[in-house]
Design a protein around this motif. Structure first.
Motif, PDB file in Angstrom:
ATOM      1  N   ARG A  27       0.851  -1.194   0.000  1.00  0.00           N
ATOM      2  CA  ARG A  27       0.000   0.000   0.000  1.00  0.00           C
ATOM      3  C   ARG A  27       0.883   1.238   0.000  1.00  0.00           C
ATOM      4  NH1 ARG A  27      -3.001  -3.242   3.679  1.00  0.00           N
ATOM      5  NH2 ARG A  27      -5.108  -3.596   2.900  1.00  0.00           N
ATOM      6  N   VAL A  28       0.454   2.244  -0.758  1.00  0.00           N
ATOM      7  CA  VAL A  28       1.155   3.523  -0.797  1.00  0.00           C
ATOM      8  C   VAL A  28       0.104   4.612  -0.616  1.00  0.00           C
ATOM      9  CG1 VAL A  28       2.506   5.086  -2.242  1.00  0.00           C
ATOM     10  CG2 VAL A  28       2.962   2.640  -2.303  1.00  0.00           C
ATOM     11  N   VAL A  29       0.399   5.585   0.218  1.00  0.00           N
ATOM     12  CA  VAL A  29      -0.529   6.692   0.464  1.00  0.00           C
ATOM     13  C   VAL A  29      -0.234   7.815  -0.518  1.00  0.00           C
ATOM     14  CG1 VAL A  29      -1.299   8.400   2.153  1.00  0.00           C
ATOM     15  CG2 VAL A  29      -0.715   6.093   2.897  1.00  0.00           C
ATOM     16  N   ASP A  57      -2.412  -5.996 -10.442  1.00  0.00           N
ATOM     17  CA  ASP A  57      -3.400  -4.938 -10.635  1.00  0.00           C
ATOM     18  C   ASP A  57      -3.198  -3.902  -9.533  1.00  0.00           C
ATOM     19  OD1 ASP A  57      -5.504  -3.482 -11.678  1.00  0.00           O
ATOM     20  OD2 ASP A  57      -6.957  -5.111 -11.553  1.00  0.00           O
ATOM     21  N   PHE A  58      -3.582  -2.677  -9.817  1.00  0.00           N
ATOM     22  CA  PHE A  58      -3.510  -1.596  -8.841  1.00  0.00           C
ATOM     23  C   PHE A  58      -4.922  -1.136  -8.517  1.00  0.00           C
ATOM     24  CE2 PHE A  58       0.581  -1.351 -11.043  1.00  0.00           C
ATOM     25  CZ  PHE A  58       1.450  -1.328  -9.965  1.00  0.00           C
ATOM     26  N   TYR A  59      -5.184  -0.915  -7.244  1.00  0.00           N
ATOM     27  CA  TYR A  59      -6.499  -0.490  -6.779  1.00  0.00           C
ATOM     28  C   TYR A  59      -6.389   0.823  -6.027  1.00  0.00           C
ATOM     29  CZ  TYR A  59      -8.755  -4.953  -7.829  1.00  0.00           C
ATOM     30  OH  TYR A  59      -9.280  -6.043  -8.469  1.00  0.00           O
ATOM     31  N   ARG A  60      -7.468   1.597  -6.033  1.00  0.00           N
ATOM     32  CA  ARG A  60      -7.560   2.840  -5.258  1.00  0.00           C
ATOM     33  C   ARG A  60      -8.562   2.633  -4.136  1.00  0.00           C
ATOM     34  NH1 ARG A  60     -11.521   6.677  -5.525  1.00  0.00           N
ATOM     35  NH2 ARG A  60     -11.039   8.571  -4.426  1.00  0.00           N
ATOM     36  N   GLN A  61      -8.114   2.882  -2.922  1.00  0.00           N
ATOM     37  CA  GLN A  61      -8.975   2.813  -1.741  1.00  0.00           C
ATOM     38  C   GLN A  61      -9.115   4.227  -1.186  1.00  0.00           C
ATOM     39  OE1 GLN A  61     -10.555  -0.013   0.055  1.00  0.00           O
ATOM     40  NE2 GLN A  61     -11.542   1.874   0.628  1.00  0.00           N
ATOM     41  N   PRO A  62     -10.330   4.822  -1.247  1.00  0.00           N
ATOM     42  CA  PRO A  62     -10.500   6.170  -0.690  1.00  0.00           C
ATOM     43  C   PRO A  62     -10.095   6.205   0.785  1.00  0.00           C
ATOM     44  CG  PRO A  62     -12.425   5.507  -1.936  1.00  0.00           C
ATOM     45  CD  PRO A  62     -11.558   4.285  -1.807  1.00  0.00           C
ATOM     46  N   SER A  63      -9.714   7.362   1.232  1.00  0.00           N
ATOM     47  CA  SER A  63      -9.287   7.544   2.619  1.00  0.00           C
ATOM     48  C   SER A  63     -10.420   7.221   3.592  1.00  0.00           C
ATOM     49  CB  SER A  63      -8.832   8.992   2.829  1.00  0.00           C
ATOM     50  OG  SER A  63      -8.382   9.172   4.136  1.00  0.00           O
ATOM     51  N   ALA A  64     -10.078   6.544   4.675  1.00  0.00           N
ATOM     52  CA  ALA A  64     -10.975   6.243   5.793  1.00  0.00           C
ATOM     53  C   ALA A  64     -12.229   5.472   5.385  1.00  0.00           C
ATOM     54  CB  ALA A  64     -11.347   7.522   6.529  1.00  0.00           C
ATOM     55  N   PRO A  65     -12.065   4.282   4.765  1.00  0.00           N
ATOM     56  CA  PRO A  65     -13.250   3.473   4.467  1.00  0.00           C
ATOM     57  C   PRO A  65     -13.821   2.882   5.753  1.00  0.00           C
ATOM     58  CG  PRO A  65     -11.294   2.213   4.025  1.00  0.00           C
ATOM     59  CD  PRO A  65     -10.839   3.606   4.399  1.00  0.00           C
ATOM     60  N   ALA A  66     -15.058   2.456   5.708  1.00  0.00           N
ATOM     61  CA  ALA A  66     -15.658   1.797   6.872  1.00  0.00           C
ATOM     62  C   ALA A  66     -14.872   0.513   7.157  1.00  0.00           C
ATOM     63  CB  ALA A  66     -17.118   1.481   6.596  1.00  0.00           C
ATOM     64  N   SER A  69     -14.883  -2.855   5.051  1.00  0.00           N
ATOM     65  CA  SER A  69     -15.475  -2.672   3.725  1.00  0.00           C
ATOM     66  C   SER A  69     -14.426  -2.920   2.655  1.00  0.00           C
ATOM     67  CB  SER A  69     -16.039  -1.260   3.569  1.00  0.00           C
ATOM     68  OG  SER A  69     -14.987  -0.321   3.519  1.00  0.00           O
ATOM     69  N   ASN A  70     -14.879  -3.301   1.478  1.00  0.00           N
ATOM     70  CA  ASN A  70     -13.971  -3.482   0.353  1.00  0.00           C
ATOM     71  C   ASN A  70     -14.453  -2.572  -0.765  1.00  0.00           C
ATOM     72  OD1 ASN A  70     -12.022  -4.302  -1.399  1.00  0.00           O
ATOM     73  ND2 ASN A  70     -12.911  -6.297  -1.805  1.00  0.00           N
ATOM     74  N   THR A  71     -14.174  -1.297  -0.619  1.00  0.00           N
ATOM     75  CA  THR A  71     -14.642  -0.297  -1.573  1.00  0.00           C
ATOM     76  C   THR A  71     -13.575   0.068  -2.587  1.00  0.00           C
ATOM     77  OG1 THR A  71     -14.000   1.453  -0.042  1.00  0.00           O
ATOM     78  CG2 THR A  71     -16.287   0.701   0.061  1.00  0.00           C
ATOM     79  N   HIS A  98      -8.721   9.714 -14.244  1.00  0.00           N
ATOM     80  CA  HIS A  98      -8.846   9.014 -12.972  1.00  0.00           C
ATOM     81  C   HIS A  98      -8.174   9.829 -11.862  1.00  0.00           C
ATOM     82  CE1 HIS A  98     -10.035   5.209 -11.080  1.00  0.00           C
ATOM     83  NE2 HIS A  98      -9.207   5.638 -10.153  1.00  0.00           N
ATOM     84  N   ARG A  99      -8.958  10.336 -10.948  1.00  0.00           N
ATOM     85  CA  ARG A  99      -8.485  11.253  -9.913  1.00  0.00           C
ATOM     86  C   ARG A  99      -8.131  10.525  -8.618  1.00  0.00           C
ATOM     87  NH1 ARG A  99      -7.111  15.650 -10.433  1.00  0.00           N
ATOM     88  NH2 ARG A  99      -8.051  16.433  -8.558  1.00  0.00           N
ATOM     89  N   VAL A 100      -7.162  11.057  -7.920  1.00  0.00           N
ATOM     90  CA  VAL A 100      -6.839  10.625  -6.571  1.00  0.00           C
ATOM     91  C   VAL A 100      -6.749  11.860  -5.685  1.00  0.00           C
ATOM     92  CG1 VAL A 100      -5.663   8.472  -7.147  1.00  0.00           C
ATOM     93  CG2 VAL A 100      -4.371  10.584  -7.131  1.00  0.00           C
ATOM     94  N   ALA A 101      -7.095  11.673  -4.435  1.00  0.00           N
ATOM     95  CA  ALA A 101      -7.029  12.760  -3.458  1.00  0.00           C
ATOM     96  C   ALA A 101      -5.926  12.456  -2.458  1.00  0.00           C
ATOM     97  CB  ALA A 101      -8.366  12.894  -2.741  1.00  0.00           C
TER      98      ALA A 101
END
Length: 131
Positions: A27-29, A57-66, A69-71, A98-101
């Motif tokens: 994981r990288v922030v 594959d690369f996935y994006r996990q938004p900050s602070a998921p529940a 959860s696998n969002t 494709h945006r990242v925050a």
């Protein structure tokens, strides 16, 4: 200041999971908001077969998921197949915008047939264009 920066995924020791993109190996922030422009994966040793090729594959996990959860969503049109030992390959980004925050996590996931081999020292990079 350059208009793009690279997020490196450190190499893992060995990956032989028998799972399809369910296990996160690195994981990288994201430290600055922007648009993803490219993705590359590499491995020192690649063993697989034509029926079940080893892929990244690369996935994006938004900050602070529940919790639990696998969002996370894939960044790529198709997972990356690393063709040979000591090689790298590029992936095609799913959306040109494709945006990242800042604070999002990018994850490196694999699909490897453990009974036919493994990926050794697998890693990658994501290039982000700053806002």
């Amino acid at each position: 200041m350059p208009d793009r920066y690279v997020l490196p995924f450190p190499r893992t020791a060995s990956v032989a999971s028998n799972f399809e993109y369910t296990t996160t190996h690195q994981r990288v922030v994201v430290n600055e908001a922007g648009t993803i422009r490219s993705a590359y994966a590499f491995a020192t040793s690649v063993t697989s077969n034509g029926t079940f090729p080893s892929k990244v594959d690369f996935y994006r996990q938004p900050s602070a998921p529940a919790l639990g959860s696998n969002t996370a969503t894939s960044l790529l049109v198709n997972p990356i197949t690393i063709p040979l030992d000591l090689s790298s390959a590029a992936g095609t980004i799913r959306a040109s915008n494709h945006r990242v925050a800042a604070g999002d996590m990018l994850e490196l996931r694999t699909s490897v047939n453990a009974s036919n081999g493994e990926l050794t020292h697998v890693g990658g990079t994501i290039e982000v264009e700053r806002d």
